[in-house]
Design a protein around this motif. Structure first.
Motif, PDB file in Angstrom:
ATOM      1  N   GLN A  54     -16.116   1.277  31.111  1.00  0.00           N
ATOM      2  CA  GLN A  54     -17.084   2.020  31.916  1.00  0.00           C
ATOM      3  C   GLN A  54     -16.344   3.240  32.461  1.00  0.00           C
ATOM      4  OE1 GLN A  54     -20.695   2.111  33.026  1.00  0.00           O
ATOM      5  NE2 GLN A  54     -19.533   4.011  33.100  1.00  0.00           N
ATOM      6  N   LEU A  55     -16.436   4.319  31.711  1.00  0.00           N
ATOM      7  CA  LEU A  55     -15.685   5.517  32.067  1.00  0.00           C
ATOM      8  C   LEU A  55     -16.386   6.314  33.162  1.00  0.00           C
ATOM      9  CD1 LEU A  55     -14.643   6.745  28.508  1.00  0.00           C
ATOM     10  CD2 LEU A  55     -13.287   5.403  30.126  1.00  0.00           C
ATOM     11  N   GLY A  56     -15.573   7.005  33.941  1.00  0.00           N
ATOM     12  CA  GLY A  56     -16.117   7.844  34.996  1.00  0.00           C
ATOM     13  C   GLY A  56     -15.045   8.751  35.561  1.00  0.00           C
ATOM     14  N   PHE A  57     -15.406   9.495  36.585  1.00  0.00           N
ATOM     15  CA  PHE A  57     -14.493  10.455  37.194  1.00  0.00           C
ATOM     16  C   PHE A  57     -13.564   9.768  38.191  1.00  0.00           C
ATOM     17  CE2 PHE A  57     -18.287  13.106  36.183  1.00  0.00           C
ATOM     18  CZ  PHE A  57     -17.677  13.929  35.244  1.00  0.00           C
ATOM     19  N   ASP A  86      -8.950  18.696  39.396  1.00  0.00           N
ATOM     20  CA  ASP A  86      -9.551  17.882  40.445  1.00  0.00           C
ATOM     21  C   ASP A  86      -9.833  16.453  39.994  1.00  0.00           C
ATOM     22  OD1 ASP A  86      -9.813  20.149  42.222  1.00  0.00           O
ATOM     23  OD2 ASP A  86     -11.506  20.800  40.978  1.00  0.00           O
ATOM     24  N   LEU A  87     -10.090  16.282  38.700  1.00  0.00           N
ATOM     25  CA  LEU A  87     -10.563  14.988  38.194  1.00  0.00           C
ATOM     26  C   LEU A  87      -9.974  14.674  36.823  1.00  0.00           C
ATOM     27  CD1 LEU A  87     -14.360  15.612  38.915  1.00  0.00           C
ATOM     28  CD2 LEU A  87     -12.927  14.010  40.206  1.00  0.00           C
ATOM     29  N   VAL A  88      -9.908  13.387  36.525  1.00  0.00           N
ATOM     30  CA  VAL A  88      -9.711  12.905  35.161  1.00  0.00           C
ATOM     31  C   VAL A  88     -10.829  11.905  34.878  1.00  0.00           C
ATOM     32  CG1 VAL A  88      -7.216  13.228  35.117  1.00  0.00           C
ATOM     33  CG2 VAL A  88      -8.156  11.042  35.878  1.00  0.00           C
ATOM     34  N   ILE A  89     -10.916  11.483  33.620  1.00  0.00           N
ATOM     35  CA  ILE A  89     -11.888  10.460  33.244  1.00  0.00           C
ATOM     36  C   ILE A  89     -11.138   9.227  32.779  1.00  0.00           C
ATOM     37  CG2 ILE A  89     -13.719   9.826  31.630  1.00  0.00           C
ATOM     38  CD1 ILE A  89     -14.715  12.642  31.730  1.00  0.00           C
ATOM     39  N   ASP A  90     -11.462   8.091  33.394  1.00  0.00           N
ATOM     40  CA  ASP A  90     -10.833   6.829  33.006  1.00  0.00           C
ATOM     41  C   ASP A  90     -11.747   5.686  33.407  1.00  0.00           C
ATOM     42  OD1 ASP A  90      -8.944   4.968  32.064  1.00  0.00           O
ATOM     43  OD2 ASP A  90      -7.274   6.161  32.825  1.00  0.00           O
ATOM     44  N   ASP A  91     -11.312   4.470  33.123  1.00  0.00           N
ATOM     45  CA  ASP A  91     -12.062   3.252  33.431  1.00  0.00           C
ATOM     46  C   ASP A  91     -11.622   2.727  34.791  1.00  0.00           C
ATOM     47  OD1 ASP A  91     -13.197   0.734  33.510  1.00  0.00           O
ATOM     48  OD2 ASP A  91     -12.708   0.252  31.443  1.00  0.00           O
ATOM     49  N   ALA A  92     -12.583   2.343  35.607  1.00  0.00           N
ATOM     50  CA  ALA A  92     -12.253   1.844  36.948  1.00  0.00           C
ATOM     51  C   ALA A  92     -11.297   0.657  36.891  1.00  0.00           C
ATOM     52  CB  ALA A  92     -13.524   1.460  37.694  1.00  0.00           C
ATOM     53  N   VAL A  93     -11.495  -0.223  35.920  1.00  0.00           N
ATOM     54  CA  VAL A  93     -10.671  -1.423  35.855  1.00  0.00           C
ATOM     55  C   VAL A  93      -9.275  -1.142  35.317  1.00  0.00           C
ATOM     56  CG1 VAL A  93     -12.682  -2.909  35.586  1.00  0.00           C
ATOM     57  CG2 VAL A  93     -11.477  -2.115  33.546  1.00  0.00           C
ATOM     58  N   ALA A 101     -20.551   4.162  29.255  1.00  0.00           N
ATOM     59  CA  ALA A 101     -20.334   2.711  29.248  1.00  0.00           C
ATOM     60  C   ALA A 101     -20.454   2.233  27.804  1.00  0.00           C
ATOM     61  CB  ALA A 101     -21.355   2.018  30.127  1.00  0.00           C
ATOM     62  N   GLN A 102     -19.435   1.583  27.290  1.00  0.00           N
ATOM     63  CA  GLN A 102     -19.436   1.258  25.862  1.00  0.00           C
ATOM     64  C   GLN A 102     -18.393   0.202  25.524  1.00  0.00           C
ATOM     65  OE1 GLN A 102     -17.314   4.449  23.606  1.00  0.00           O
ATOM     66  NE2 GLN A 102     -17.272   5.353  25.664  1.00  0.00           N
ATOM     67  N   ARG A 103     -18.582  -0.375  24.353  1.00  0.00           N
ATOM     68  CA  ARG A 103     -17.543  -1.165  23.712  1.00  0.00           C
ATOM     69  C   ARG A 103     -16.917  -0.318  22.622  1.00  0.00           C
ATOM     70  NH1 ARG A 103     -18.865  -7.564  23.260  1.00  0.00           N
ATOM     71  NH2 ARG A 103     -19.136  -7.937  25.488  1.00  0.00           N
ATOM     72  N   THR A 104     -15.596  -0.378  22.519  1.00  0.00           N
ATOM     73  CA  THR A 104     -14.897   0.452  21.544  1.00  0.00           C
ATOM     74  C   THR A 104     -14.318  -0.413  20.422  1.00  0.00           C
ATOM     75  OG1 THR A 104     -12.961   0.394  23.001  1.00  0.00           O
ATOM     76  CG2 THR A 104     -14.391   2.333  23.121  1.00  0.00           C
ATOM     77  N   TRP A 105     -14.020   0.221  19.310  1.00  0.00           N
ATOM     78  CA  TRP A 105     -13.834  -0.473  18.039  1.00  0.00           C
ATOM     79  C   TRP A 105     -12.449  -0.318  17.426  1.00  0.00           C
ATOM     80  CZ3 TRP A 105     -17.849  -2.805  14.927  1.00  0.00           C
ATOM     81  CH2 TRP A 105     -19.092  -2.859  15.574  1.00  0.00           C
ATOM     82  N   LEU A 106     -12.111  -1.316  16.620  1.00  0.00           N
ATOM     83  CA  LEU A 106     -11.090  -1.197  15.578  1.00  0.00           C
ATOM     84  C   LEU A 106     -11.830  -0.739  14.332  1.00  0.00           C
ATOM     85  CD1 LEU A 106      -8.255  -1.725  14.308  1.00  0.00           C
ATOM     86  CD2 LEU A 106      -9.044  -4.075  13.872  1.00  0.00           C
TER      87      LEU A 106
END
Length: 246
Positions: free
Chosen positions: A104-107, A171-178, A204-209
């Motif tokens: 769940q990516l965000g700022f 000011d910001l990056v994008i990453d996952d809260a967890v 918000a997504q599932r990522t793949w091999l």
């Protein structure tokens, strides 16, 4: 963890077919892809290694900036890549093996920046944001009116993006809260220095091999079957749970 470990050990004890030409590429992105004593590790990496073992395949995992890993997988045969977002543009460029992470990516901002307040995507247009070249988040923001040289600063990899933030260049990056605890540890800063500001619903997504387009169809099928078996394990379900690392 134990179940996955036993799965890998049992598979490795079988006759493992070495495939010297197969490459696996990824980027540094704690906690899913980390580097420990010179070896690629992390939550998603464990799932990838288990899938390879179950398929009877050996391959070295190589760590590069995302743009380079993506170019290798786009242009060369017999290459696996993770963690990759499955987008319409990429659909026909790769074979999709299976999901190995949930995001769940965000700022994200530094905690002392109480002036940064975002309640919608449009609110972020007033800030500078470090993003990785050829990354899903970068492409998404560009498609939504964010421009390089204005709001967006392009970085080679996620570590460079974070360094830009820590050095006050953006000011910001994008990453996952967890992922913030693991990222703070990697960067050598206290977790309390970082603040997750706003989750971007579209990211918000599932990522793949995934496998490069010219990978052997027989190998792709073996890997897909192996992943489907790994996906039945409790450890896989824990990693794919959005609340696992909270």
């Amino acid at each position: 963890m134990l179940k996955l470990f036993l799965l890998v050990v049992s598979c490795l004890s079988c006759s493992v077919a070495a495939n010297a030409s197969l490459r696996v590429v990824t980027e540094l992105s704690p906690p899913h892809q980390t580097l420990v004593a010179g070896e690629v590790a992390g939550l998603s990496t464990e799932l990838v290694r288990a899938t390879l073992a179950k398929a009877g395949v050996t391959a070295q995992i190589e760590l590069y900036p995302w743009a380079r890993s993506f170019r290798i997988a786009q242009s060369q045969p017999d290459v696996l890549i993770y963690n990759m977002a499955r987008t319409a543009e990429r659909e026909q460029q790769f074979h999709w093996i299976g999901t190995v992470a949930a995001y769940q990516l965000g700022f994200v901002a530094l905690s002392h920046r109480s002036d940064i307040r975002i309640s919608s995507l449009n609110d972020a247009a007033g800030y500078t944001i470090a993003v990785q070249r050829d990354d899903l988040a970068a492409n998404f923001l560009m498609q939504n009116g964010f421009n390089t040289g204005q709001q967006l600063v392009l970085a080679a990899d996620i570590t460079e993006s974070w360094q830009l933030l820590l050095n006050g260049k953006v000011d910001l990056v994008i990453d996952d809260a967890v992922a913030l605890t693991a990222m703070a540890e990697t960067l050598g800063v206290p977790r309390k220095y970082l603040r997750f500001v706003y989750a971007i619903p579209e990211l918000a997504q599932r990522t793949w091999l995934a496998a490069s387009r010219d990978t052997s169809p027989e190998l792709v099928k073996r890997l897909q079957q192996a992943h489907s078996e790994v996906a039945t394990t409790e450890y896989y379900q824990q990693i794919m749970s959005s609340g696992y690392l909270r």
